[in-house]
Design an enzyme around this catalytic site. Structure first.
Site, mmCIF file in Angstrom:
data_model
loop_
_atom_site.group_PDB
_atom_site.id
_atom_site.type_symbol
_atom_site.label_atom_id
_atom_site.label_comp_id
_atom_site.label_asym_id
_atom_site.label_seq_id
_atom_site.Cartn_x
_atom_site.Cartn_y
_atom_site.Cartn_z
ATOM 1 N N VAL A 251 0.858 -1.192 0.000
ATOM 2 C CA VAL A 251 0.000 0.000 0.000
ATOM 3 C C VAL A 251 0.892 1.241 0.000
ATOM 4 O O VAL A 251 1.235 1.784 1.046
ATOM 5 C CB VAL A 251 -0.948 -0.024 1.219
ATOM 6 C CG1 VAL A 251 -1.892 1.172 1.179
ATOM 7 C CG2 VAL A 251 -1.741 -1.324 1.246
ATOM 8 N N HIS A 252 1.274 1.672 -1.196
ATOM 9 C CA HIS A 252 2.203 2.796 -1.296
ATOM 10 C C HIS A 252 1.476 4.141 -1.132
ATOM 11 O O HIS A 252 1.636 4.856 -0.148
ATOM 12 C CB HIS A 252 2.933 2.766 -2.643
ATOM 13 C CG HIS A 252 3.750 1.534 -2.855
ATOM 14 N ND1 HIS A 252 4.771 1.162 -2.012
ATOM 15 C CD2 HIS A 252 3.695 0.566 -3.809
ATOM 16 C CE1 HIS A 252 5.328 0.038 -2.431
ATOM 17 N NE2 HIS A 252 4.683 -0.339 -3.529
#
Ligand code: BDR
Ligand code: CA
Length: 328
Positions: A251-252
């Site tokens: 989850v950037h």
């Protein structure tokens, strides 16, 4: 949501993005969060060519009623080249998981993204948080054209870089993260500007992981937005499965947007960051913790920034789901 949270004034945000799959998820979070007032979107090359990332932003604005202007930015980095070709196999040929996004009426603004950043930050000193989840080209160009915006921006939150905390060092090379690698000169200029900057790098974004069960939950509780997230993430998640043997994805970009609202979910370390701009180490972000003197002192006189080194991943995941559920 607690009573105190209702009392918090919303953050004014400019979102700078190379809108691909995880950027789209972050944009929906910004749109849905009661703590964010989204002012504008700036675009750049990265997950797809810039014309496509702009088109993807316009498509999302239309589809989800996101009523903000879209300013197109740079199609190449500060050195005039593209260090990394757009990764079709990660985000699809259209940058959005091959859903074939078509824009009916919305159009981009005529002003360029760097020019918009300069005018917006000058018009509201101390108010605007800039969240960048793509290359830092637009912000670096804005700083070059008017260095005083460093004193006018409220906060800059950068999704990019990696310092090796928690074992995460790079995702396009052993030492480089994609957004920084894509324009290392721009990243070095932004991390060198004297402003309030936070770096949300792989050190934490690769600690937060959405598995397929989580995506099922988004589809179940997120209405059209949840279904959309599920649809666009199929190719993205396949890439993670085939290349990294992972059942889901890191989850950037949403981690960076959540940092802007909930910094208490992250642990930070103050330090000075330089970016390696060439050679096998190109794109490496090198942290000098605190203020230290070195024999080779390329860090001298660099500002201290907040580098995220740890994260309460369950809090981030719970928050993302609950905010997206507001769109149902
Ligand atoms: C970053 O690179 C981009 O491809 C993603 O959208 C994210 O912003 C991760 O390294
Ligand atoms: Ca991105």
């Amino acid at each position: 949501m607690s009573k105190n949270e209702f009392a918090r004034p919303p953050l004014d945000v400019i979102f700078d993005t190379d809108l691909g799959v995880d950027d789209a998820m972050a944009l929906l979070y910004l749109h849905a969060s009661p703590h964010i007032r989204l002012r504008a979107i700036c675009t750049g090359v990265g997950n797809a060519p810039v014309e496509m990332t702009t088109r993807n932003c316009l498509y999302m604005c239309e589809r989800f009623g996101i009523d903000v202007p879209v300013f197109e930015g740079e199609g190449v980095g500060l050195d005039g080249t593209n260090h990394l070709p757009p990764p079709h196999m990660i985000h699809g040929d259209d940058g959005l998981g091959n859903i074939n996004p078509e824009v009916r009426a919305r159009a981009k603004e005529s002003q360029s993204a760097p020019d918009y950043l300069v005018s917006a930050l000058n018009s509201a000193p101390g108010e605007i948080t800039v969240i960048t989840v793509g290359r830092l080209t637009n912000l670096a160009l804005a700083l070059q054209s008017d260095p005083t915006i460093a004193t006018k921006v409220r906060n800059v939150v950068v999704m990019g870089g990696a310092t090796g905390k928690n074992g995460h060092t790079g995702n396009v090379s052993p030492v480089a993260e994609a957004n920084v690698f894509g324009d290392p000169l721009a990243a070095d200029q932004v991390f060198g500007a004297d402003m309030s900057t936070a770096m949300v790098g792989l050190d934490v974004t690769q600690q937060v992981f959405m598995d397929e069960t989580y995506f099922d939950g988004l589809r179940e509780h997120g209405g059209d937005a949840g279904q959309f997230i599920h649809d666009i993430s199929r190719i993205y998640n396949n890439f993670h499965r085939e290349w990294k043997n992972l059942d889901g994805c890191y989850v950037h970009d949403s981690s960076a947007t959540i940092y802007a609202v909930h910094p208490e979910m992250f642990t930070t370390q103050r330090g000075q960051v330089r970016v390696q701009d060439e050679g096998v180490g190109a794109g490496q972000t090198i942290l000098s913790p605190g203020v230290q003197s070195w024999f080779v002192d390329e860090w001298r006189d660099r500002p201290l920034i907040d580098v995220c080194v740890d994260v309460n991943k369950n809090a981030v995941l719970d928050d993302y789901l609950s905010v997206i559920a507001r769109l149902a």
